[in-house]
Design an enzyme around this catalytic site. Structure first.
Site, mmCIF file in Angstrom:
data_model
loop_
_atom_site.group_PDB
_atom_site.id
_atom_site.type_symbol
_atom_site.label_atom_id
_atom_site.label_comp_id
_atom_site.label_asym_id
_atom_site.label_seq_id
_atom_site.Cartn_x
_atom_site.Cartn_y
_atom_site.Cartn_z
ATOM 1 N N GLY A 160 3.282 -4.167 14.346
ATOM 2 C CA GLY A 160 2.950 -5.599 14.258
ATOM 3 C C GLY A 160 3.657 -6.240 13.067
ATOM 4 N N ASP A 161 3.722 -5.518 11.970
ATOM 5 C CA ASP A 161 4.416 -6.048 10.774
ATOM 6 C C ASP A 161 5.916 -6.140 11.023
ATOM 7 O OD1 ASP A 161 1.927 -5.985 9.508
ATOM 8 O OD2 ASP A 161 2.254 -3.923 8.811
ATOM 9 N N GLU A 204 -4.732 -9.014 3.450
ATOM 10 C CA GLU A 204 -5.107 -7.846 2.630
ATOM 11 C C GLU A 204 -5.211 -8.216 1.154
ATOM 12 O OE1 GLU A 204 -3.639 -4.021 5.251
ATOM 13 O OE2 GLU A 204 -2.164 -4.912 3.917
ATOM 14 N N MET A 209 0.867 -1.196 0.000
ATOM 15 C CA MET A 209 0.000 0.000 0.000
ATOM 16 C C MET A 209 0.891 1.230 0.000
ATOM 17 S SD MET A 209 -3.321 -1.018 0.935
ATOM 18 C CE MET A 209 -3.880 -2.682 1.299
ATOM 19 N N VAL A 210 0.288 2.356 -0.343
ATOM 20 C CA VAL A 210 0.965 3.634 -0.134
ATOM 21 C C VAL A 210 0.326 4.240 1.111
ATOM 22 C CG1 VAL A 210 1.403 5.919 -1.079
ATOM 23 C CG2 VAL A 210 1.426 3.912 -2.579
ATOM 24 N N ASP A 211 1.134 4.472 2.135
ATOM 25 C CA ASP A 211 0.609 5.005 3.405
ATOM 26 C C ASP A 211 0.557 6.531 3.356
ATOM 27 O OD1 ASP A 211 0.392 2.454 4.320
ATOM 28 O OD2 ASP A 211 2.046 2.557 5.754
ATOM 29 N N MET A 244 0.571 -8.131 21.807
ATOM 30 C CA MET A 244 -0.328 -7.380 22.695
ATOM 31 C C MET A 244 0.171 -5.959 22.919
ATOM 32 S SD MET A 244 -0.995 -10.468 25.456
ATOM 33 C CE MET A 244 0.667 -10.450 26.101
ATOM 34 N N GLY A 245 0.891 -5.400 21.946
ATOM 35 C CA GLY A 245 1.380 -4.027 22.051
ATOM 36 C C GLY A 245 2.290 -3.864 23.246
ATOM 37 N N SER A 294 10.750 0.326 16.239
ATOM 38 C CA SER A 294 9.951 0.890 15.134
ATOM 39 C C SER A 294 8.949 1.939 15.613
ATOM 40 C CB SER A 294 9.216 -0.227 14.388
ATOM 41 O OG SER A 294 8.035 -0.598 15.073
HETATM 42 O O1 RIB Z 1 -0.005 -2.681 9.541
HETATM 43 C C1 RIB Z 1 0.201 -1.388 9.070
HETATM 44 C C2 RIB Z 1 -0.176 -1.321 7.628
HETATM 45 O O2 RIB Z 1 -1.573 -1.557 7.503
HETATM 46 C C3 RIB Z 1 0.062 0.012 6.975
HETATM 47 O O3 RIB Z 1 1.313 0.116 6.368
HETATM 48 C C4 RIB Z 1 -1.093 0.119 6.006
HETATM 49 O O4 RIB Z 1 -0.675 0.198 4.684
HETATM 50 C C5 RIB Z 1 -1.983 -1.101 6.242
HETATM 51 O O5 RIB Z 1 -1.742 -2.101 5.343
#
Ligand code: RIB
Length: 306
Positions: free
Chosen positions: A251-252, A139, A10-12, A221-222, A282
């Protein structure tokens, strides 16, 4: 190849806001940043930054974002042979709102990600077969996720499934064939329909997934840390206390770094500990992928915590 990520980009479009406007209200926000994101791409970048050889199976649109997304992946050494453009479609975009407490709210417009099909997994088969681990999120269309899990099972490749964003339609007949299932608490709540306020409730919800056949449930859990639940045992790793300014993509970050260490030596607890440090770093910088630390920064951070 160490890791294949079959998933989204995605583009954030990140707005740093003081508060959410009410209906009909216009408010000024202090700051804005645009960057590369998407759960799949974020996880791929995190693993690549730790030193894994990563390939990404994903789709971009035919708009002005597409080439930048591909160049960004390649700048981290990620193999984009199976990253392709979909004509007549926009790239995925994610408007994100980060509040002064560092918490985020994310909308996703999937765009080209919706065109990643089960056949795309088979098209990349020869290269995927050579991977030590495959990483998936939600996604992209669910049939593509299911085909990827099947593919992994057919070829004996371990698979990490990050059920984000949570989908109630997720079919547990497939989920239980993943080796590592990594939800956050809210995804666990949606998927199980069980409360997740206390650690005991989280453990109970994760155990239900163990009973359905998922071997390793790893709940992020953050600031409360990470809980690893199997049929035999539960282990909790505490988070590092840091001054968070933007938790987007944390999380990623965890999953990408975790994947790297699982491939490196297969030690789950060590992988969770390293990924916890990577994710902590991060959140002290703004942005998604742009906030991910280098291996040197992770090492320095861990030394400073001893
Ligand atoms: O988990 C964070 C991500 O969720 C963001 O980068 C956004 O693009 C969505 O996919």
């Amino acid at each position: 190849m160490d890791i294949a990520v079959i998933g989204s980009n995605m583009v954030d479009l990140i707005s740093y806001i003081d508060k959410i406007p009410k209906e009909g209200e216009t408010l000024e926000a202090p700051d804005f940043e645009i960057g590369c994101g998407g759960k799949g791409a974020n996880q791929a970048v995190a693993a690549a930054k730790m030193g894994s050889k990563v390939m990404m199976v994903t789709k971009v649109g035919d708009d002005l974002f597409a080439d930048n997304t591909i160049q960004n992946l390649e700048s981290f050494g990620i193999d984009t042979e199976f990253t392709s453009k979909v004509s007549g479609t926009s790239s995925g975009v994610a408007p994100i709102f980060v509040d002064p407490e560092s918490k985020n709210r994310i909308l996703i417009i999937k765009g080209a990600n919706q065109h990643l099909m089960p056949e795309d997994v088979d098209r990349a088969a020869e290269k995927l077969k050579a991977c030590s681990l495959i990483v998936l999120q939600l996604e992209i269309p669910l049939p593509t996720v299911y085909r990827a899990i099947e593919f992994c099972n057919e070829h004996g490749i371990p698979v990490i499934l990050n059920p984000a964003p949570a989908s109630k339609d997720l079919d547990f007949d497939y989920v239980c064939n993943s080796d590592f299932f990594v939800p956050n608490e809210s995804e666990l709540e949606i998927l199980t329909g069980m409360p997740v306020e206390s650690d005991e409730q989280i453990r109970a919800a994760a155990s239900v997934l163990n009973e359905k056949g998922v071997t390793n449930v790893i709940v992020t859990m953050g600031s409360r840390g990470v809980m690893w639940v199997t049929k035999e045992k539960t282990q909790t790793v505490e988070s590092h206390k840091v001054a968070a300014i933007d938790t987007t993509g944390a999380g990623d970050a965890f999953i990408g770094c975790f994947a790297h260490f699982i491939v490196k030596n297969g030690d789950v607890l060590h992988a969770i500990k390293m990924a916890t440090a990577f994710a902590a770093l991060s959140v002290i910088k703004r942005g998604t992928q742009s906030s991910y630390p280098t291996t040197e920064e992770v090492e320095e951070f861990l030394k400073s915590r001893v």
